[in-house]
Design a protein around this motif. Structure first.
Motif, PDB file in Angstrom:
ATOM      1  N   GLY A  66       0.771  -1.136   0.074  1.00  0.00           N
ATOM      2  CA  GLY A  66       0.081   0.047   0.055  1.00  0.00           C
ATOM      3  C   GLY A  66       1.029   1.319  -0.008  1.00  0.00           C
ATOM      4  O   GLY A  66       2.113   1.091  -0.361  1.00  0.00           O
ATOM      5  N   ALA A  67       0.303   2.442   0.346  1.00  0.00           N
ATOM      6  CA  ALA A  67       1.150   3.697   0.483  1.00  0.00           C
ATOM      7  C   ALA A  67       1.542   3.509   1.883  1.00  0.00           C
ATOM      8  O   ALA A  67       1.373   4.596   2.646  1.00  0.00           O
ATOM      9  N   SER A  68       2.766   2.723   2.200  1.00  0.00           N
ATOM     10  CA  SER A  68       3.231   2.435   3.355  1.00  0.00           C
ATOM     11  C   SER A  68       4.411   3.577   3.861  1.00  0.00           C
ATOM     12  O   SER A  68       4.616   3.746   4.940  1.00  0.00           O
ATOM     13  N   GLY A  69       4.544   4.433   2.693  1.00  0.00           N
ATOM     14  CA  GLY A  69       5.465   5.869   3.037  1.00  0.00           C
ATOM     15  C   GLY A  69       4.543   6.639   3.991  1.00  0.00           C
ATOM     16  O   GLY A  69       4.958   7.780   4.656  1.00  0.00           O
ATOM     17  N   TYR A  70       3.276   6.467   4.062  1.00  0.00           N
ATOM     18  CA  TYR A  70       2.300   7.503   4.643  1.00  0.00           C
ATOM     19  C   TYR A  70       1.386   6.960   5.612  1.00  0.00           C
ATOM     20  O   TYR A  70       0.561   7.573   6.289  1.00  0.00           O
ATOM     21  N   ARG A  71       0.890   5.486   5.500  1.00  0.00           N
ATOM     22  CA  ARG A  71       0.224   4.770   6.755  1.00  0.00           C
ATOM     23  C   ARG A  71       0.672   3.543   6.910  1.00  0.00           C
ATOM     24  O   ARG A  71       1.543   2.979   6.266  1.00  0.00           O
ATOM     25  N   PRO A  72       0.346   3.109   8.120  1.00  0.00           N
ATOM     26  CA  PRO A  72       0.863   1.830   8.332  1.00  0.00           C
ATOM     27  C   PRO A  72       0.714   0.723   7.366  1.00  0.00           C
ATOM     28  O   PRO A  72      -0.309   0.587   6.766  1.00  0.00           O
ATOM     29  N   GLU A  73       1.559  -0.035   7.204  1.00  0.00           N
ATOM     30  CA  GLU A  73       1.590  -0.960   5.955  1.00  0.00           C
ATOM     31  C   GLU A  73       0.457  -2.024   6.079  1.00  0.00           C
ATOM     32  O   GLU A  73       0.148  -2.649   6.969  1.00  0.00           O
ATOM     33  N   GLY A  93      -6.305   1.360   4.959  1.00  0.00           N
ATOM     34  CA  GLY A  93      -6.015   2.635   4.952  1.00  0.00           C
ATOM     35  C   GLY A  93      -4.766   3.009   3.936  1.00  0.00           C
ATOM     36  O   GLY A  93      -5.014   3.867   3.207  1.00  0.00           O
ATOM     37  N   ALA A  94      -3.861   2.110   3.998  1.00  0.00           N
ATOM     38  CA  ALA A  94      -2.525   2.399   3.209  1.00  0.00           C
ATOM     39  C   ALA A  94      -2.998   1.830   1.709  1.00  0.00           C
ATOM     40  O   ALA A  94      -2.755   2.356   0.771  1.00  0.00           O
ATOM     41  N   TYR A  95      -4.102   0.892   1.547  1.00  0.00           N
ATOM     42  CA  TYR A  95      -4.676   0.318   0.190  1.00  0.00           C
ATOM     43  C   TYR A  95      -5.250   1.362  -0.408  1.00  0.00           C
ATOM     44  O   TYR A  95      -5.017   1.731  -1.381  1.00  0.00           O
ATOM     45  N   GLN A  96      -6.180   2.042   0.493  1.00  0.00           N
ATOM     46  CA  GLN A  96      -7.002   2.997  -0.075  1.00  0.00           C
ATOM     47  C   GLN A  96      -6.336   4.331  -0.688  1.00  0.00           C
ATOM     48  O   GLN A  96      -6.517   4.765  -1.731  1.00  0.00           O
ATOM     49  N   ARG A 143      -4.836  -4.146  16.541  1.00  0.00           N
ATOM     50  CA  ARG A 143      -4.953  -2.847  15.541  1.00  0.00           C
ATOM     51  C   ARG A 143      -3.780  -2.665  15.138  1.00  0.00           C
ATOM     52  O   ARG A 143      -2.735  -3.334  15.567  1.00  0.00           O
ATOM     53  N   ALA A 144      -3.584  -2.309  13.993  1.00  0.00           N
ATOM     54  CA  ALA A 144      -2.457  -2.209  13.207  1.00  0.00           C
ATOM     55  C   ALA A 144      -1.582  -1.054  13.360  1.00  0.00           C
ATOM     56  O   ALA A 144      -2.089   0.151  13.828  1.00  0.00           O
ATOM     57  N   VAL A 145      -0.109  -0.928  13.671  1.00  0.00           N
ATOM     58  CA  VAL A 145       0.731   0.078  13.974  1.00  0.00           C
ATOM     59  C   VAL A 145       1.800   0.225  12.920  1.00  0.00           C
ATOM     60  O   VAL A 145       2.101  -0.741  12.271  1.00  0.00           O
ATOM     61  N   GLU A 146       2.413   1.443  13.086  1.00  0.00           N
ATOM     62  CA  GLU A 146       3.475   1.721  12.257  1.00  0.00           C
ATOM     63  C   GLU A 146       4.659   0.728  12.539  1.00  0.00           C
ATOM     64  O   GLU A 146       5.028   0.955  13.524  1.00  0.00           O
ATOM     65  N   ARG A 147       5.438   0.085  11.458  1.00  0.00           N
ATOM     66  CA  ARG A 147       6.631  -0.828  11.542  1.00  0.00           C
ATOM     67  C   ARG A 147       7.689  -0.080  11.942  1.00  0.00           C
ATOM     68  O   ARG A 147       8.750  -0.678  12.466  1.00  0.00           O
ATOM     69  N   LEU A 148       8.020   0.984  11.162  1.00  0.00           N
ATOM     70  CA  LEU A 148       9.040   1.846  11.175  1.00  0.00           C
ATOM     71  C   LEU A 148       8.768   3.109  12.136  1.00  0.00           C
ATOM     72  O   LEU A 148       8.945   4.272  11.547  1.00  0.00           O
ATOM     73  N   PRO A 149       8.292   3.096  13.299  1.00  0.00           N
ATOM     74  CA  PRO A 149       8.073   4.448  13.915  1.00  0.00           C
ATOM     75  C   PRO A 149       9.315   5.394  14.165  1.00  0.00           C
ATOM     76  O   PRO A 149       8.905   6.624  14.079  1.00  0.00           O
ATOM     77  N   ALA A 202       8.441  -2.128 -14.153  1.00  0.00           N
ATOM     78  CA  ALA A 202       7.765  -1.646 -13.171  1.00  0.00           C
ATOM     79  C   ALA A 202       8.642  -1.408 -11.869  1.00  0.00           C
ATOM     80  O   ALA A 202       9.767  -2.072 -12.110  1.00  0.00           O
ATOM     81  N   ILE A 203       8.132  -0.687 -10.861  1.00  0.00           N
ATOM     82  CA  ILE A 203       8.871  -0.664  -9.662  1.00  0.00           C
ATOM     83  C   ILE A 203       8.109  -0.751  -8.488  1.00  0.00           C
ATOM     84  O   ILE A 203       6.896   0.039  -8.245  1.00  0.00           O
ATOM     85  N   PHE A 204       8.355  -1.239  -7.305  1.00  0.00           N
ATOM     86  CA  PHE A 204       7.693  -1.213  -5.904  1.00  0.00           C
ATOM     87  C   PHE A 204       8.205   0.097  -5.192  1.00  0.00           C
ATOM     88  O   PHE A 204       9.433   0.237  -5.290  1.00  0.00           O
ATOM     89  N   THR A 205       7.253   0.690  -4.595  1.00  0.00           N
ATOM     90  CA  THR A 205       7.660   1.924  -3.959  1.00  0.00           C
ATOM     91  C   THR A 205       7.031   2.086  -2.795  1.00  0.00           C
ATOM     92  O   THR A 205       5.481   1.796  -2.858  1.00  0.00           O
ATOM     93  N   ASP A 206       7.157   2.528  -1.698  1.00  0.00           N
ATOM     94  CA  ASP A 206       6.553   3.043  -0.457  1.00  0.00           C
ATOM     95  C   ASP A 206       5.699   4.315  -0.844  1.00  0.00           C
ATOM     96  O   ASP A 206       4.751   4.546  -0.062  1.00  0.00           O
ATOM     97  N   ASN A 207       6.256   5.137  -1.794  1.00  0.00           N
ATOM     98  CA  ASN A 207       5.631   6.465  -2.071  1.00  0.00           C
ATOM     99  C   ASN A 207       5.084   6.513  -3.408  1.00  0.00           C
ATOM    100  O   ASN A 207       5.896   6.961  -4.244  1.00  0.00           O
ATOM    101  N   PRO A 208       3.896   6.087  -3.552  1.00  0.00           N
ATOM    102  CA  PRO A 208       3.534   5.776  -5.100  1.00  0.00           C
ATOM    103  C   PRO A 208       3.200   7.039  -5.739  1.00  0.00           C
ATOM    104  O   PRO A 208       3.272   7.189  -6.900  1.00  0.00           O
TER     105      PRO A 208
END
Length: 383
Positions: free
Chosen positions: A58-65, A69-72, A145-151, A364-370
Motif C-alpha cells: 500500500g502507500a506504506s510511506g504514509y500509512r501503516p503497511e 487505509g494504506a491500500y485506499q 490494531r495495526a501500527v507503524e512498523r518503522l516508528p 515496473a517498480i515497487f515503492t512505499d511512496n506511489p
C-alpha cells in the motif's frame, strides 16, 4: 501469445497475455522513449503502463503497511498496482501482513490476554521471538490494531496507529471489487505468498487457499488484473498449476538461496537464477521476476549506483518482465548520490533515483511512496 517473445519487443503484463503497447528494446536493453507509456490502465483497463508503479504494501510511506487505509490511499494516489503479502491464521484464513511475526506491526504486546502466546520459532532458518499469525484465529486477530512498523523513521505514520485492523485477503478482494465498480476500471493487485514452505509444514498451505479465493472473485483467469509472487519458486510453480494469471519470482541478493531450494538441497543461488539459463528456467512457469534493485544496478563500495547489469536485457530476452523493489523517499534508503542533508529520515532526491532505475528499461517498480513514483514515471513516459 508465446511464452518467449522475440528479444526486440517486450510487452506490458496485461494478465498472462503480456499485452500490446510494449516498449521496444535497444541493444543495451533499455526502452526507447518514443515507445513508452502507450498502454495505460484507462484504455480498457486491461494493460499496465510502462513503467508501472506498484504500491509496496500500500502507500506504506504514509500509512501503516498492509491496512485498508494504506491500500485506499495508494489507489487514490493513482498507483497502478497494489501489493498484498499473505500469511495464514490458525483457522486457515489468509491475512495481509508482511510477516507472520506481528510483534512490530500490531498492538498485540498491549493485549494481556495474548501474553502467553509470545514464543520463539525458526522461520526459514532464522530464530524469531514474538507473536505469530498461525497461533491466532481470524477472530482473535481482529481484536488487534495495526501500527507503524518503522516508528523512528516514519514518526508521522504513528498518527494512524490503531486506526485499522489486520485485513483478511477476502476483505481486500471485496474492497478491490467495490472500488473497481466505483471507478469503472479494475484494481490491480500484486499478491505474495510469504514463507509458503513453512506454512505448508503446518498444514496451512497458502497456494490452494489463495487459488480458491481468486477463483471465487474471478481473479484466476489469464487476463485477471493481478500477479502472484513469491521468493520461493516452487510456490509460483504451484500457483501456475492452480491459476492462469501471471506469476512473478522474487529474487533477493545474488548470494542468497530461496528457502525452498535450501530445504530441497538445490545448490543454486540467486546468482544462478539471473543467468540466461536460470531465467529460461523461470520462464517455464512464470511471467516475470521481482529482483532486489541491486541486481539491476549494483552499488559501489560507497553506496552510490554502479553500472547496470545485463539483467533487464536477459530477462526480456526470455519474455519476462521485471518489477524491482523497493524505492523509498528517505535518505537512509537512497543510493548515496541522491541523499540530501545529514538526516537519514529526511527526503532525498528520490526523483533522481527513480529516473536511474527507470532508464534501465524495467517494467515496473515497487515503492512505499506511489505518488512520487507516479510523478517520476510520468516524466519518463512522456519524455
Amino acid at each position: 501469445m508465446d511464452d518467449h517473445q522475440r528479444p526486440g519487443r517486450r510487452s506490458v503484463l496485461g494478465a498472462a497475455a503480456l499485452g500490446a503497447g510494449a516498449a521496444a528494446l535497444g541493444a543495451a536493453g533499455t526502452a526507447r522513449a518514443d515507445d513508452r507509456g502507450k498502454d495505460r490502465p484507462g484504455r480498457g483497463g486491461r494493460h499496465l503502463p510502462v513503467p508501472a508503479v506498484v504500491a509496496h504494501r500500500g502507500a506504506s510511506g504514509y500509512r501503516p503497511e498492509h491496512t485498508l487505509g494504506a491500500y485506499q490511499l495508494a489507489l487514490d494516489m493513482g498507483a497502478d498496482v497494489i501489493e498484498q503479502d499473505l500469511v495464514a491464521t490458525r483457522d486457515g484464513h489468509l491475512v495481509c501482513r508482511h510477516e507472520n511475526d506481528i510483534t512490530g506491526t500490531t498492538d498485540v504486546a498491549d493485549h494481556p490476554e495474548f501474553a502467553g502466546r509470545r514464543t520463539t520459532k525458526s522461520i526459514d532458518g532464522t530464530d524469531i521471538t514474538g507473536w505469530f499469525t498461525e497461533d491466532f484465529t481470524l477472530a482473535e486477530l481482529k481484536t488487534l490494531r495495526a501500527v507503524e512498523r518503522l516508528p523512528e523513521q516514519r514518526q508521522h505514520n504513528t498518527l494512524y496507529d490503531g486506526r485499522w485492523q489486520v485485513p483478511s485477503f477476502e476483505e481486500v478482494l471485496r474492497w478491490a471489487e467495490e472500488e473497481g465498480r466505483r471507478r469503472r476500471r479494475p484494481v490491480w493487485l500484486h499478491i505474495e505468498t510469504k514463507h509458503p514452505s513453512y506454512f505448508r509444514s503446518l498444514d496451512l498451505g497458502l497456494e490452494e487457499r489463495l487459488a480458491r479465493l481468486m477463483r471465487r472473485f474471478g481473479r484466476h483467469r489469464r487476463h485477471a488484473p493481478n500477479f502472484v509472487q513469491s521468493f520461493e519458486p516452487s510456490s509460483i510453480e504451484r500457483m501456475h498449476r492452480l491459476v492462469d494469471c501471471p506469476g512473478v519470482v522474487l529474487l533477493w541478493t545474488a548470494d542468497s538461496r530461496p528457502w525452498d531450494f535450501v530445504q530441497a538441497g538445490d545448490p543454486r543461488t540467486v546468482a544462478d537464477l539471473v543467468t540466461p539459463e536460470g531465467l529460461e528456467w523461470i520462464a517455464g512457469f512464470a511471467r516475470g521476476i521481482g529482483p532486489v534493485a541491486d541486481l539491476v544496478i549494483p552499488k559501489n563500495a560507497d553506496g552510490s549506483l554502479g553500472e547496470p547489469t545485463t539483467l533487464v536485457r536477459d530477462a526480456h530476452a526470455q519474455g519476462l518482465v521485471l518489477h524491482p523493489y523497493t524505492m523509498r523517499n528517505e535518505n537512509g534508503f537512497l543510493p548515496t548520490e541522491f541523499r540530501r542533508g545529514e538526516d537519514p529520515n529526511a527526503y532525498g532526491d528520490a526523483f533522481g533515483a527513480f529516473r536511474a532505475y527507470f532508464a534501465t528499461g524495467i517494467d515496473a517498480i515497487f515503492t512505499d511512496n506511489p505518488d512520487t513514483g507516479l510523478l517520476a514515471a510520468e516524466d519518463f513516459r512522456d519524455r
